[in-house]
Design a protein around this motif. Structure first.
Motif, PDB file in Angstrom:
ATOM      1  N   ARG A  66       0.818  -1.217   0.000  1.00  0.00           N
ATOM      2  CA  ARG A  66       0.000   0.000   0.000  1.00  0.00           C
ATOM      3  C   ARG A  66       0.853   1.268   0.000  1.00  0.00           C
ATOM      4  NH1 ARG A  66      -3.136   1.231   4.154  1.00  0.00           N
ATOM      5  NH2 ARG A  66      -1.856   0.185   5.755  1.00  0.00           N
ATOM      6  N   PHE A  67       1.986   1.242   0.687  1.00  0.00           N
ATOM      7  CA  PHE A  67       2.863   2.407   0.790  1.00  0.00           C
ATOM      8  C   PHE A  67       4.111   2.191  -0.060  1.00  0.00           C
ATOM      9  CE2 PHE A  67       1.596   3.957   5.350  1.00  0.00           C
ATOM     10  CZ  PHE A  67       0.259   3.956   4.969  1.00  0.00           C
ATOM     11  N   THR A  68       4.626   3.293  -0.600  1.00  0.00           N
ATOM     12  CA  THR A  68       5.877   3.255  -1.348  1.00  0.00           C
ATOM     13  C   THR A  68       6.774   4.395  -0.890  1.00  0.00           C
ATOM     14  OG1 THR A  68       4.752   2.339  -3.293  1.00  0.00           O
ATOM     15  CG2 THR A  68       6.939   3.302  -3.619  1.00  0.00           C
ATOM     16  N   ILE A  69       7.965   4.043  -0.438  1.00  0.00           N
ATOM     17  CA  ILE A  69       8.941   5.039  -0.009  1.00  0.00           C
ATOM     18  C   ILE A  69       9.910   5.290  -1.151  1.00  0.00           C
ATOM     19  CG2 ILE A  69      10.474   3.290   1.012  1.00  0.00           C
ATOM     20  CD1 ILE A  69      11.149   5.319   3.216  1.00  0.00           C
ATOM     21  N   SER A  70      10.308   6.541  -1.314  1.00  0.00           N
ATOM     22  CA  SER A  70      11.267   6.895  -2.357  1.00  0.00           C
ATOM     23  C   SER A  70      12.049   8.118  -1.903  1.00  0.00           C
ATOM     24  CB  SER A  70      10.563   7.169  -3.689  1.00  0.00           C
ATOM     25  OG  SER A  70       9.660   8.254  -3.564  1.00  0.00           O
ATOM     26  N   ARG A  71      13.090   8.444  -2.650  1.00  0.00           N
ATOM     27  CA  ARG A  71      13.919   9.600  -2.262  1.00  0.00           C
ATOM     28  C   ARG A  71      14.531  10.232  -3.499  1.00  0.00           C
ATOM     29  NH1 ARG A  71      18.220   7.244   1.726  1.00  0.00           N
ATOM     30  NH2 ARG A  71      19.003   9.406   1.709  1.00  0.00           N
ATOM     31  N   ASP A  72      14.852  11.505  -3.361  1.00  0.00           N
ATOM     32  CA  ASP A  72      15.575  12.254  -4.386  1.00  0.00           C
ATOM     33  C   ASP A  72      16.745  12.913  -3.677  1.00  0.00           C
ATOM     34  OD1 ASP A  72      16.574  14.049  -6.239  1.00  0.00           O
ATOM     35  OD2 ASP A  72      14.599  14.590  -7.013  1.00  0.00           O
ATOM     36  N   ASN A  73      17.908  12.289  -3.739  1.00  0.00           N
ATOM     37  CA  ASN A  73      19.058  12.783  -2.987  1.00  0.00           C
ATOM     38  C   ASN A  73      19.509  14.165  -3.461  1.00  0.00           C
ATOM     39  OD1 ASN A  73      19.116  10.476  -1.387  1.00  0.00           O
ATOM     40  ND2 ASN A  73      20.506   9.402  -2.775  1.00  0.00           N
ATOM     41  N   ALA A  74      19.302  14.471  -4.716  1.00  0.00           N
ATOM     42  CA  ALA A  74      19.694  15.787  -5.240  1.00  0.00           C
ATOM     43  C   ALA A  74      18.868  16.908  -4.620  1.00  0.00           C
ATOM     44  CB  ALA A  74      19.543  15.811  -6.752  1.00  0.00           C
ATOM     45  N   LYS A  75      17.668  16.556  -4.149  1.00  0.00           N
ATOM     46  CA  LYS A  75      16.781  17.552  -3.531  1.00  0.00           C
ATOM     47  C   LYS A  75      16.706  17.397  -2.013  1.00  0.00           C
ATOM     48  CE  LYS A  75      13.776  17.992  -7.584  1.00  0.00           C
ATOM     49  NZ  LYS A  75      12.373  17.878  -8.080  1.00  0.00           N
ATOM     50  N   ASN A  76      17.529  16.511  -1.460  1.00  0.00           N
ATOM     51  CA  ASN A  76      17.482  16.253  -0.008  1.00  0.00           C
ATOM     52  C   ASN A  76      16.063  15.939   0.447  1.00  0.00           C
ATOM     53  OD1 ASN A  76      20.208  16.886   0.007  1.00  0.00           O
ATOM     54  ND2 ASN A  76      19.900  18.950   0.811  1.00  0.00           N
TER      55      ASN A  76
END
Length: 115
Positions: A66-76
């Motif tokens: 149901r949940f999805t975690i993600s990240r954009d390291n360039a945008k902190n």
């Protein structure tokens, strides 16, 4: 002082979706395993999901699928896409490193799932 700011919470009906964001104050964000935590009323804060710097993820059983975690390291910045929300997801959601040993806790963002 290193800090994080969470946003994106709100009131949503069961079955609805929300996308949470977490913005970190420092560029070392990209070096850390980061996590989303939640604290329901009257309960302890618990880890919901986390993500390594290179994108490997883990989830607690109650949110898998149901949940999805993600990240954009360039945008902190880190995200939590929450779908098929249920009343049991009602909580204040926080972000921090995993384990939570680096950032000062933010104010969190409130998620309420109710009809």
């Amino acid at each position: 002082q290193v800090q994080v700011v969470e946003s994106g919470g709100g009131l949503v009906q069961p079955g609805g979706s929300l996308r949470l964001s977490c913005v970190a104050s420092d560029s070392t964000f990209g070096a850390y395993r980061m996590g989303w935590y939640r604290q329901a009323p009257g309960k302890q804060r618990k880890l919901v999901a986390d993500i390594t710097p290179d994108g490997r993820t883990t989830y607690t059983n109650s949110v898998k699928g149901r949940f999805t975690i993600s990240r954009d390291n360039a945008k902190n910045t880190m995200y939590l896409q929450m779908n098929s929300l249920i009343p049991e997801d009602t909580a204040v959601y926080y972000c921090n490193t995993s384990p939570a040993i680096y950032y000062d806790w933010g104010q969190g963002t409130h998620v309420t799932v109710s009809s």
